[in-house]
Design a protein around this motif. Structure first.
Motif, PDB file in Angstrom:
ATOM      1  N   VAL A 119     -60.410  -6.956 -52.090  1.00 52.69           N
ATOM      2  CA  VAL A 119     -60.770  -8.021 -53.035  1.00 52.69           C
ATOM      3  C   VAL A 119     -61.001  -7.420 -54.419  1.00 52.69           C
ATOM      4  O   VAL A 119     -60.550  -7.964 -55.430  1.00 52.69           O
ATOM      5  CB  VAL A 119     -62.016  -8.792 -52.551  1.00 52.69           C
ATOM      6  CG1 VAL A 119     -62.552  -9.700 -53.635  1.00 52.69           C
ATOM      7  CG2 VAL A 119     -61.686  -9.595 -51.304  1.00 52.69           C
ATOM      8  N   GLY A 120     -61.700  -6.294 -54.457  1.00 48.00           N
ATOM      9  CA  GLY A 120     -61.958  -5.639 -55.740  1.00 48.00           C
ATOM     10  C   GLY A 120     -60.682  -5.235 -56.447  1.00 48.00           C
ATOM     11  O   GLY A 120     -60.550  -5.415 -57.656  1.00 48.00           O
ATOM     12  N   ALA A 121     -59.735  -4.708 -55.698  1.00 50.23           N
ATOM     13  CA  ALA A 121     -58.465  -4.308 -56.302  1.00 50.23           C
ATOM     14  C   ALA A 121     -57.691  -5.519 -56.799  1.00 50.23           C
ATOM     15  O   ALA A 121     -57.098  -5.493 -57.882  1.00 50.23           O
ATOM     16  CB  ALA A 121     -57.631  -3.524 -55.293  1.00 50.23           C
ATOM     17  N   SER A 122     -57.723  -6.597 -56.035  1.00 53.55           N
ATOM     18  CA  SER A 122     -57.025  -7.820 -56.451  1.00 53.55           C
ATOM     19  C   SER A 122     -57.634  -8.389 -57.724  1.00 53.55           C
ATOM     20  O   SER A 122     -56.927  -8.829 -58.629  1.00 53.55           O
ATOM     21  CB  SER A 122     -57.098  -8.874 -55.339  1.00 53.55           C
ATOM     22  OG  SER A 122     -56.465  -8.409 -54.184  1.00 53.55           O
ATOM     23  N   VAL A 170     -68.252 -10.961 -58.862  1.00 50.47           N
ATOM     24  CA  VAL A 170     -68.365 -11.347 -57.454  1.00 50.47           C
ATOM     25  C   VAL A 170     -67.874 -10.210 -56.557  1.00 50.47           C
ATOM     26  O   VAL A 170     -68.542  -9.838 -55.589  1.00 50.47           O
ATOM     27  CB  VAL A 170     -67.588 -12.645 -57.168  1.00 50.47           C
ATOM     28  CG1 VAL A 170     -67.501 -12.914 -55.682  1.00 50.47           C
ATOM     29  CG2 VAL A 170     -68.244 -13.808 -57.883  1.00 50.47           C
ATOM     30  N   ALA A 171     -66.725  -9.670 -56.866  1.00 52.21           N
ATOM     31  CA  ALA A 171     -66.175  -8.579 -56.055  1.00 52.21           C
ATOM     32  C   ALA A 171     -67.079  -7.349 -56.102  1.00 52.21           C
ATOM     33  O   ALA A 171     -67.304  -6.699 -55.081  1.00 52.21           O
ATOM     34  CB  ALA A 171     -64.774  -8.227 -56.537  1.00 52.21           C
ATOM     35  N   GLY A 172     -67.597  -7.049 -57.274  1.00 47.74           N
ATOM     36  CA  GLY A 172     -68.515  -5.920 -57.395  1.00 47.74           C
ATOM     37  C   GLY A 172     -69.794  -6.143 -56.615  1.00 47.74           C
ATOM     38  O   GLY A 172     -70.328  -5.224 -55.994  1.00 47.74           O
ATOM     39  N   VAL A 184     -71.413  -3.794 -62.649  1.00 42.38           N
ATOM     40  CA  VAL A 184     -70.266  -2.896 -62.855  1.00 42.38           C
ATOM     41  C   VAL A 184     -68.952  -3.660 -62.713  1.00 42.38           C
ATOM     42  O   VAL A 184     -68.033  -3.486 -63.521  1.00 42.38           O
ATOM     43  CB  VAL A 184     -70.336  -1.707 -61.870  1.00 42.38           C
ATOM     44  CG1 VAL A 184     -69.056  -0.895 -61.907  1.00 42.38           C
ATOM     45  CG2 VAL A 184     -71.527  -0.832 -62.192  1.00 42.38           C
ATOM     46  N   GLY A 185     -68.858  -4.525 -61.701  1.00 42.06           N
ATOM     47  CA  GLY A 185     -67.639  -5.323 -61.522  1.00 42.06           C
ATOM     48  C   GLY A 185     -67.375  -6.238 -62.696  1.00 42.06           C
ATOM     49  O   GLY A 185     -66.224  -6.412 -63.117  1.00 42.06           O
ATOM     50  N   GLY A 186     -68.431  -6.835 -63.242  1.00 38.66           N
ATOM     51  CA  GLY A 186     -68.271  -7.698 -64.410  1.00 38.66           C
ATOM     52  C   GLY A 186     -67.792  -6.941 -65.631  1.00 38.66           C
ATOM     53  O   GLY A 186     -66.932  -7.416 -66.380  1.00 38.66           O
ATOM     54  N   VAL A 187     -68.334  -5.754 -65.830  1.00 40.42           N
ATOM     55  CA  VAL A 187     -67.914  -4.930 -66.977  1.00 40.42           C
ATOM     56  C   VAL A 187     -66.457  -4.509 -66.818  1.00 40.42           C
ATOM     57  O   VAL A 187     -65.665  -4.599 -67.767  1.00 40.42           O
ATOM     58  CB  VAL A 187     -68.834  -3.692 -67.126  1.00 40.42           C
ATOM     59  CG1 VAL A 187     -68.256  -2.707 -68.123  1.00 40.42           C
ATOM     60  CG2 VAL A 187     -70.224  -4.131 -67.541  1.00 40.42           C
TER      61      VAL A 187
END
Length: 59
Positions: A11-14, A26-28, A49-52
């Protein structure tokens, strides 16, 4: 745990490819939750971190 982590990374990569700030957060958050066994600090840190990352990739 292994499948959950693999799913979170997928999910994070997508999301990283999409470059969306909210989806990156969300993924982070999901990845941080899984990596820290449900720690609130890990979830929040992962979301930040995911948001950044999502924001920077979106620019």
């Amino acid at each position: 745990m292994t499948w959950k982590l693999a799913g979170a990374l997928l999910v994070g990569a997508s999301v990283a490819l999409a470059g969306c700030t909210a989806a990156g957060a969300v993924a982070g958050g999901v990845a941080g939750h899984e990596l820290t066994d449900g720690s609130a600090a890990g979830t929040i840190g992962g979301a930040v971190v995911g948001g950044v990352i999502g924001h920077e990739l979106g620019d």
